[in-house]
Motif scaffolding. Structure first.
Motif, short mmCIF file in Angstrom:
data_model
loop_
_atom_site.label_atom_id
_atom_site.label_comp_id
_atom_site.label_asym_id
_atom_site.label_seq_id
_atom_site.Cartn_x
_atom_site.Cartn_y
_atom_site.Cartn_z
N ILE A 6 0.85 -1.18 0.00
CA ILE A 6 0.00 0.00 0.00
C ILE A 6 0.89 1.23 0.00
CG2 ILE A 6 -2.00 -1.02 1.14
CD1 ILE A 6 -0.36 1.06 3.42
N VAL A 7 0.46 2.24 -0.67
CA VAL A 7 1.17 3.50 -0.68
C VAL A 7 0.13 4.61 -0.51
CG1 VAL A 7 2.66 5.07 -1.98
CG2 VAL A 7 2.97 2.60 -2.20
N GLN A 8 0.33 5.39 0.54
CA GLN A 8 -0.55 6.52 0.78
C GLN A 8 0.32 7.73 1.06
OE1 GLN A 8 -3.28 5.46 3.94
NE2 GLN A 8 -4.07 3.73 2.81
N ARG A 9 -0.18 8.90 0.72
CA ARG A 9 0.57 10.13 0.96
C ARG A 9 -0.38 11.20 1.46
NH1 ARG A 9 5.45 12.48 -0.47
NH2 ARG A 9 5.33 14.67 -1.03
N TYR A 10 0.05 11.88 2.51
CA TYR A 10 -0.74 12.95 3.10
C TYR A 10 0.15 14.17 3.26
CZ TYR A 10 -3.59 8.95 4.47
OH TYR A 10 -4.34 7.80 4.45
N GLU A 11 -0.46 15.34 3.15
CA GLU A 11 0.24 16.59 3.40
C GLU A 11 -0.45 17.31 4.54
OE1 GLU A 11 0.70 19.18 0.06
OE2 GLU A 11 2.33 17.98 -0.77
N PHE A 12 0.36 17.89 5.42
CA PHE A 12 -0.17 18.63 6.56
C PHE A 12 0.35 20.05 6.55
CE2 PHE A 12 0.29 14.19 7.84
CZ PHE A 12 -0.98 13.91 8.31
N ILE A 13 -0.49 20.99 6.94
CA ILE A 13 -0.06 22.36 7.17
C ILE A 13 0.73 22.35 8.47
CG2 ILE A 13 -0.88 24.70 7.70
CD1 ILE A 13 -3.38 24.02 6.02
N THR A 20 -4.46 16.20 14.76
CA THR A 20 -5.75 15.52 14.85
C THR A 20 -6.03 14.74 13.57
OG1 THR A 20 -6.57 17.25 16.31
CG2 THR A 20 -8.23 15.87 15.24
N LYS A 21 -5.75 15.36 12.42
CA LYS A 21 -5.92 14.67 11.14
C LYS A 21 -5.00 13.45 11.07
CE LYS A 21 -7.18 18.68 8.39
NZ LYS A 21 -6.77 19.57 7.30
N LEU A 22 -3.77 13.63 11.53
CA LEU A 22 -2.80 12.54 11.53
C LEU A 22 -3.34 11.35 12.31
CD1 LEU A 22 0.02 11.28 11.10
CD2 LEU A 22 0.68 12.40 13.24
N GLU A 23 -3.89 11.60 13.48
CA GLU A 23 -4.42 10.51 14.30
C GLU A 23 -5.53 9.77 13.56
OE1 GLU A 23 -6.43 9.64 18.66
OE2 GLU A 23 -5.47 11.57 18.30
N ASN A 24 -6.38 10.50 12.85
CA ASN A 24 -7.45 9.86 12.07
C ASN A 24 -6.87 8.97 10.98
OD1 ASN A 24 -9.46 11.08 13.59
ND2 ASN A 24 -9.60 12.85 12.23
N TYR A 25 -5.82 9.42 10.28
CA TYR A 25 -5.20 8.62 9.22
C TYR A 25 -4.59 7.34 9.79
CZ TYR A 25 -5.51 12.83 6.29
OH TYR A 25 -5.96 13.91 5.58
N VAL A 26 -3.89 7.47 10.92
CA VAL A 26 -3.27 6.30 11.54
C VAL A 26 -4.35 5.33 12.01
CG1 VAL A 26 -1.85 5.48 13.47
CG2 VAL A 26 -1.14 7.50 12.17
N LEU A 69 3.64 13.02 4.79
CA LEU A 69 3.70 11.69 5.38
C LEU A 69 3.37 10.70 4.28
CD1 LEU A 69 3.74 9.62 7.75
CD2 LEU A 69 1.29 10.09 8.01
N SER A 70 4.31 9.80 4.02
CA SER A 70 4.07 8.72 3.06
C SER A 70 4.07 7.41 3.83
CB SER A 70 5.18 8.68 2.00
OG SER A 70 5.24 9.90 1.31
N ILE A 71 3.20 6.51 3.43
CA ILE A 71 3.08 5.22 4.10
C ILE A 71 3.21 4.13 3.05
CG2 ILE A 71 1.64 3.74 5.55
CD1 ILE A 71 0.10 6.44 6.24
N VAL A 72 4.14 3.22 3.28
CA VAL A 72 4.37 2.09 2.39
C VAL A 72 4.31 0.85 3.26
CG1 VAL A 72 5.99 1.01 0.78
CG2 VAL A 72 5.92 3.50 0.98
N GLY A 73 3.64 -0.18 2.79
CA GLY A 73 3.62 -1.39 3.60
C GLY A 73 2.68 -2.45 3.12
N ASN A 74 2.52 -3.43 3.98
CA ASN A 74 1.67 -4.58 3.70
C ASN A 74 1.25 -5.18 5.04
OD1 ASN A 74 3.75 -6.31 4.65
ND2 ASN A 74 4.74 -6.14 2.67
N SER A 75 0.80 -6.40 5.04
CA SER A 75 0.30 -7.02 6.27
C SER A 75 1.41 -7.40 7.25
CB SER A 75 -0.55 -8.24 5.94
OG SER A 75 0.24 -9.20 5.25
N ASP A 76 2.68 -7.31 6.85
CA ASP A 76 3.80 -7.66 7.73
C ASP A 76 4.57 -6.46 8.24
OD1 ASP A 76 3.32 -10.41 7.31
OD2 ASP A 76 4.55 -10.40 5.50
N GLU A 77 4.61 -5.38 7.46
CA GLU A 77 5.45 -4.25 7.81
C GLU A 77 4.85 -2.96 7.28
OE1 GLU A 77 10.04 -4.11 7.61
OE2 GLU A 77 9.35 -3.25 5.71
#
Length: 139
Positions: A6-13, A20-26, A69-77
């Protein structure tokens, strides 16, 4: 890594309200991957520290600068990559918060927490980019 990446990318001011937005994404990500409660807690604290440091120290709360914030991973990592637009820093120069002379200080524990909660932490681009890896177990 195994299975689908999975690859997701978020930008924060660069303002503390972005946390608060970060916590929702996590929350959404950990729910999607059925991350265990222990792993969820470690991820949430470490990533919050990384983004908070990027907003506060890296970008100096300058709302014209973004934190990515970029997130890369799968079910193991899962790997979280936090990037700011600041001047950078030397992670080795950050004082050890466990030393007696630093125990009373109100700040300076973020890097220590990240290093102790993530399975691997690395810094790139003069400290403007931090990568945090977590091996995850599912519920």
């Amino acid at each position: 890594m195994t299975q689908e990446v999975i690859v997701q990318r978020y930008e924060f001011i660069s303002q503390l309200e972005s946390l608060t937005k970060l916590e929702n994404y996590v929350d959404q990500l950990c729910e999607q991957f059925a991350v265990s409660e222990d792993d969820y807690g470690n991820i949430l604290i470490a990533i919050t520290e990384a983004v908070n440091n990027a907003i506060t120290h890296g970008n100096q709360l300058d709302i014209s600068k973004k934190v990515c914030l970029s997130i890369v991973g799968n079910s193991d990592e899962l790997e979280f990559i936090v990037e700011d637009e600041g001047a950078g820093f030397d992670p080795a120069a950050v004082p050890d918060p466990t030393l007696p002379e630093n125990l009373e200080k109100l700040s300076g524990r973020g890097l220590f927490l990240m290093k102790n909660l993530a399975d691997d932490v690395s810094f790139e681009e003069e400290g403007r980019k931090i990568k945090l890896k977590f091996s995850i177990s599912v519920n």
